[in-house]
Every structure is written in C-alpha cells, then in structure tokens.
Design a protein around this motif. Sequence first.
Motif, PDB file in Angstrom:
ATOM      1  N   CYS A  62       0.835  -1.212   0.000  1.00  0.00           N
ATOM      2  CA  CYS A  62       0.000   0.000   0.000  1.00  0.00           C
ATOM      3  C   CYS A  62       0.862   1.252   0.000  1.00  0.00           C
ATOM      4  N   ALA A 127      -7.094  -1.499   8.748  1.00  0.00           N
ATOM      5  CA  ALA A 127      -7.584  -0.320   8.039  1.00  0.00           C
ATOM      6  C   ALA A 127      -6.719   0.905   8.306  1.00  0.00           C
ATOM      7  N   LEU A 132      -4.528   3.127   5.748  1.00  0.00           N
ATOM      8  CA  LEU A 132      -4.563   4.589   5.675  1.00  0.00           C
ATOM      9  C   LEU A 132      -3.224   5.227   6.034  1.00  0.00           C
ATOM     10  N   GLN A 169      -7.050  13.453  -2.824  1.00  0.00           N
ATOM     11  CA  GLN A 169      -8.356  12.830  -3.053  1.00  0.00           C
ATOM     12  C   GLN A 169      -8.313  11.691  -4.075  1.00  0.00           C
ATOM     13  N   PHE A 172      -6.563   8.584  -2.483  1.00  0.00           N
ATOM     14  CA  PHE A 172      -7.420   7.848  -1.554  1.00  0.00           C
ATOM     15  C   PHE A 172      -8.472   7.039  -2.303  1.00  0.00           C
ATOM     16  N   ARG A 173      -8.959   7.592  -3.398  1.00  0.00           N
ATOM     17  CA  ARG A 173      -9.958   6.883  -4.196  1.00  0.00           C
ATOM     18  C   ARG A 173      -9.343   5.614  -4.808  1.00  0.00           C
ATOM     19  N   LYS A 174      -8.149   5.748  -5.353  1.00  0.00           N
ATOM     20  CA  LYS A 174      -7.488   4.597  -5.965  1.00  0.00           C
ATOM     21  C   LYS A 174      -7.062   3.559  -4.921  1.00  0.00           C
ATOM     22  N   SER A 176      -8.646   2.795  -2.178  1.00  0.00           N
ATOM     23  CA  SER A 176      -9.762   2.276  -1.377  1.00  0.00           C
ATOM     24  C   SER A 176      -9.801   0.750  -1.396  1.00  0.00           C
ATOM     25  N   VAL A 179      -7.150  -0.532   1.012  1.00  0.00           N
ATOM     26  CA  VAL A 179      -7.584  -0.395   2.405  1.00  0.00           C
ATOM     27  C   VAL A 179      -8.594  -1.488   2.753  1.00  0.00           C
ATOM     28  N   LEU A 180      -9.510  -1.776   1.822  1.00  0.00           N
ATOM     29  CA  LEU A 180     -10.497  -2.834   2.056  1.00  0.00           C
ATOM     30  C   LEU A 180      -9.825  -4.196   2.224  1.00  0.00           C
TER      31      LEU A 180
END
Length: 215
Positions: A62, A127, A132, A169, A172-174, A176, A179-180
């Motif tokens: 990540c 998470a 994050l 932004q 974080f969108r990419k 996600s 993170v899941l």
Amino acid sequence: MMQDFKMTGREFLELDSPQQRLYLERLKRMEVIQKTFNELPKADQNLCNHGSYFLGANASLCGLAANNFFRNILHVRRASLVSALPMAVIPFLSTAAVYEVFVREPLFSGELNCEVCAVVRGGLIGAVVGGLYPIFLALPVNASLAARYSSTPLPGKENLLRFWLATAQPVFRKMSLGVLIQVLTGLYLATKHHGIYVKILQQMRTSRDPEELQA
C-alpha cells in the motif's frame, strides 16, 4: 533505614497478597499457554508467529502504491529510491508491531478473551495502520520532494490546504481497494488467531496434568 529495609523485604515476601497471587497466576497461565502452543501443529504455530508479517507486507505494498500515485501526480521523477525505501519499511514495521502489541500478545497471554474485541482490533489495525497510514505517510514524503526539485508549482499558504486535499483525493480513491483488503486481512488474521487460542484452551481443559487444570 534498617527498619525500612525490613519492611520492604516483608512486603516483598508477602506472597499471599492479592496482587502477588494475581501476578503469579498470570505467569503460570502464560507458561501453560506457551507449553500448549508448542504442542500445536506447525501450521498453527507458523500462522501465529508470522501472520502479522503478512499484514505488514500488504502495508508495504500500500505504501509503495500510494508513493507511486503521488509521484505521478506531482511529476516527481528523481529520488525514487529515497521515497520508496521508507514507504516499504516503515508501514511494514509499524503494522506488524501494532498487531503484535494489540492483538497477538494480549490473546496468547490470556488478557484478551473476547472474540469480537480481537476481530474488531484486527480490522481496525488493518484499516488504519495497514491501509490509511501508508497513504498519509506518502503525502509529506512526496510533497517535500516536489518542493525540493520544483517538479510541480506549489500554491501559496492561503491555498495550500485546498491544494493538498485536491491532490490526495484521487490517491485515496485509488487506494480504497487496498484499504479494504487490509481490513479483510486484519479480520481474517484476528479470527484465525482467536480460533487457535480457543484450541489451546480446549487442550488445557482436557489435559490430565492437574497443574495445568489449575491454571
């Protein structure tokens, strides 16, 4: 002074105090858990001993992915190793250490008996620390490189917050999905570790050794 020393020694030898009995019982229980753990199949032992490394390795991925996204957005083409190395090492060490301290060690020391609590802790660690945290870490690393090499024109102080929010932004969108995956990995590890802990307790209950039964 001699009187104080005698009083201290007397207090130390008072093994019948509730605190001393609780401490000794906890040590004895930890010894029995460790002894039973050593008798488990190697697969269970390896999962307990090295499971947190898998979560940490995902955190490194990540971190490297977030680092790559920020470098592309900010057009940073230099110092690739300087930015990649901390993004691989720091998330790995942080995630593995936090999982050990808050999930694995409390479980196998007998302090954490609640399955829901263990699973929630595992998911949160996956998470926050494993997913994050690497993204938040990659932002200042690449922001400093962008400022140093002037790869992207940076705004003034009045628009600085808005600029970095807009920059972060899409990352974080990419990220996600990553993170899941970390959430699911943390949930899975905590569930498996608690299941192994329950297996240890069952073996302790069925043991014929009276000392282990007392523990």
